[in-house]
Each structure stands twice: as C-alpha cells, then as structure tokens.
Design a protein around this motif. Structure first.
Motif, PDB file in Angstrom:
ATOM      1  N   CYS A 108      -9.890  14.201 -18.979  1.00  0.00           N
ATOM      2  CA  CYS A 108     -11.062  13.992 -19.818  1.00  0.00           C
ATOM      3  C   CYS A 108     -11.720  12.696 -19.363  1.00  0.00           C
ATOM      4  O   CYS A 108     -11.096  11.626 -19.405  1.00  0.00           O
ATOM      5  CB  CYS A 108     -10.660  13.905 -21.291  1.00  0.00           C
ATOM      6  SG  CYS A 108     -12.043  13.555 -22.411  1.00  0.00           S
ATOM      7  N   LEU A 119     -10.239  13.497 -30.019  1.00  0.00           N
ATOM      8  CA  LEU A 119      -9.348  13.886 -28.928  1.00  0.00           C
ATOM      9  C   LEU A 119      -8.010  14.451 -29.408  1.00  0.00           C
ATOM     10  O   LEU A 119      -7.585  15.511 -28.924  1.00  0.00           O
ATOM     11  CB  LEU A 119      -9.114  12.697 -27.990  1.00  0.00           C
ATOM     12  CG  LEU A 119     -10.166  12.469 -26.910  1.00  0.00           C
ATOM     13  CD1 LEU A 119      -9.908  11.157 -26.185  1.00  0.00           C
ATOM     14  CD2 LEU A 119     -10.169  13.629 -25.915  1.00  0.00           C
ATOM     15  N   LEU A 132      -6.533  10.824 -19.811  1.00  0.00           N
ATOM     16  CA  LEU A 132      -7.830  10.278 -20.230  1.00  0.00           C
ATOM     17  C   LEU A 132      -8.238   9.181 -19.264  1.00  0.00           C
ATOM     18  O   LEU A 132      -7.477   8.226 -19.033  1.00  0.00           O
ATOM     19  CB  LEU A 132      -7.730   9.721 -21.658  1.00  0.00           C
ATOM     20  CG  LEU A 132      -8.986   9.061 -22.223  1.00  0.00           C
ATOM     21  CD1 LEU A 132     -10.156  10.037 -22.277  1.00  0.00           C
ATOM     22  CD2 LEU A 132      -8.705   8.492 -23.621  1.00  0.00           C
TER      23      LEU A 132
END
Length: 275
Positions: A108, A119, A132
C-alpha cells in the motif's frame, strides 16, 4: 411511509424508494483502494516510489542496504525508518530494500493526505501479506495519518511499515510533539550518510552503466547520489540553453572551464567578460 431512527441525531435526511449503494468519504482525505488492488512489490513498475531516475538506474546498494533489507524481512520492527540529508538516496535505498525483502507482499503506497485509519479494517476484511510504504513520512502524519495507535494495530496484523524522512524533519518530530515522539520511538532508524565508502565506490567503478561512471568521475564535491539525481537534469537544461539562451550557455561553460582549471573562488567581473 413511516420512518424512525433511534440513537444519535439527524441533520440531513434523504427519503427514496430504494437506494442501491451509499459511499461515505471524509472531506479533504482521499480514500484508500481495496487491498485486492494493491500491487505486488515485485511488480515495481506499478508503483511510483518517488525516486528520481528510478526507471533507468539499477539499484546501487549502500553498505547498509543489506542491513536494511534484513531489518525489514525480520519483522521485528513495526516501523523501519530511513533518514539522511537531502539527495542521499533515502527513497531509492529504502524502496529497493523493501522490494528485496518482501517481494511477494502486496504494498500500500498511499498518496499524502490519505486517511490511513481505515487500513486495519481493510486488511482484516481481506487477509494476506501486506506492507505499507510511506515515502517522506512527514506528509503522512497528523490526525488521519500514522500514529502510535495505528502502528500498533498494523504490527498486530504483521504489516511492516517502511518510511523515509529527512534528518531535519526527524529531529523536529522526534523531539517535538508528544504524539510524534511516541511514534518515532517505535521506529528502527537507519541513517544513510552523504559520502560513499570505498567499497561502494569500487562497486560503482565496476558498473556497466555509463551514468554511474560519470558520477564517479565528475561528481566533484557532490555526493554520488546527488550527481545521479540532478546531474543529468542540469546537463539537459544546459544543452537546451545552448539553443534558447546562448549567452547563458556560454557563461556556464566558462565557469565550468575555470573550475576544471582548479580555480574555486569568485571570478572578477572584468575577467569574466574577457573569457
């Protein structure tokens, strides 16, 4: 038609025979896509990591590159943060290490201003292997960004966070507000120095890429990554000026010639016009 509502308060009411779907958005913050749309890290072309020249330059490892990849792969640190001064290769090195360590993870890479609080719910709804990526962490802080609580939730879901931040901003946030300091205390920081080691320079000399050899030869007082980031752009701009601003082009050429002769001080105006 009878309508009723229990709990809370009503401000605006819409009545309709049927509604197919309803979407809610937080004003001023972009929505994150479903994890099914997050690309695999090995498909780097599908993600823009914010690296200058990343489409043409292969990864050149700093001495700390493998250390960084090992830290990410170990999963022992919820937040791995790469710091350094401008143009030291923070983004390039962190991104390459992330891809090397977790190539089969989906990543992401939210845009600045995205609401990161959703999230955990997105990930719980679609379990998988995720990471992430937050380039320039400062742009992802705040009420809707990464904080200590959100980092704890991501850690419990085995989602590593890899981020970059300049030395100046790290100092401001690490010793600034309590909320930011609490977050950065959880980070495992890796600092990238401006100067390259002898080992790195030897690796640069063995590269088949002519741009790397140019950096080794012509970087002067600049660092290797500084040359790679802005050197080609400055060259292109100078060549453009040759056609569009010929006097400016010649002025820069004269300054370069003087510098190559070893003169490092200011050039008197009368001597400059005699060149």
């Amino acid at each position: 038609m009878n309508n009723s509502m229990s709990g809370g308060s009503a401000r605006d009411v819409v009545q309709a025979g049927s509604i197919g779907s309803v979407s809610f958005y937080t004003q001023g913050h972009s929505a994150l896509p479903d994890p099914s749309h997050w690309p695999l890290l090995r498909d780097a072309a599908r993600v823009d990591p914010g690296v200058k020249g990343s489409d043409t330059l292969p990864y050149l490892s700093h001495d700390r590159g493998l250390e960084l990849a090992g830290l990410i792969a170990s999963g022992e640190h919820p937040l791995v943060l790469v710091t350094g001064s401008p143009l030291t290769g923070k983004t390039f090195t962190a991104w390459a290490a992330l891809r090397y360590a977790l190539r089969d993870h989906q990543v992401c890479a939210p845009s600045p201003g995205a609401d990161l609080r959703v999230l955990p719910d997105l990930i719980r709804a679609r379990p998988g292997s995720y990471a992430l990526w937050l380039d320039d962490l400062t742009r992802h802080l705040g009420d809707h960004g990464l904080d200590h609580g959100l980092l704890a939730q991501l850690s419990s879901l085995a989602v590593p966070v890899v981020a970059t931040m300049s030395d100046q901003e790290y100092g401001e946030h690490r010793f600034g507000s309590a909320a930011h300091a609490q977050l950065l205390r959880r980070a495992r920081t890796v600092e990238l120095p401006r100067e390259w080691s002898e080992t790195e320079l030897r690796g640069l000399a063995e590269s088949p890429n002519p741009r790397h050899l140019d950096a080794l030869k012509w970087r002067g007082g600049s660092g290797v990554t500084e040359f790679l980031a802005v050197g080609p752009e400055l060259w292109s701009e100078w060549q453009w000026a040759k056609r569009n601003h010929p006097l400016g082009h010649l002025l820069v050429r004269a300054a370069v010639d003087v510098g190559r002769c070893g003169y490092v001080g200011p050039i008197p105006e009368d001597e400059l016009f005699d060149m």
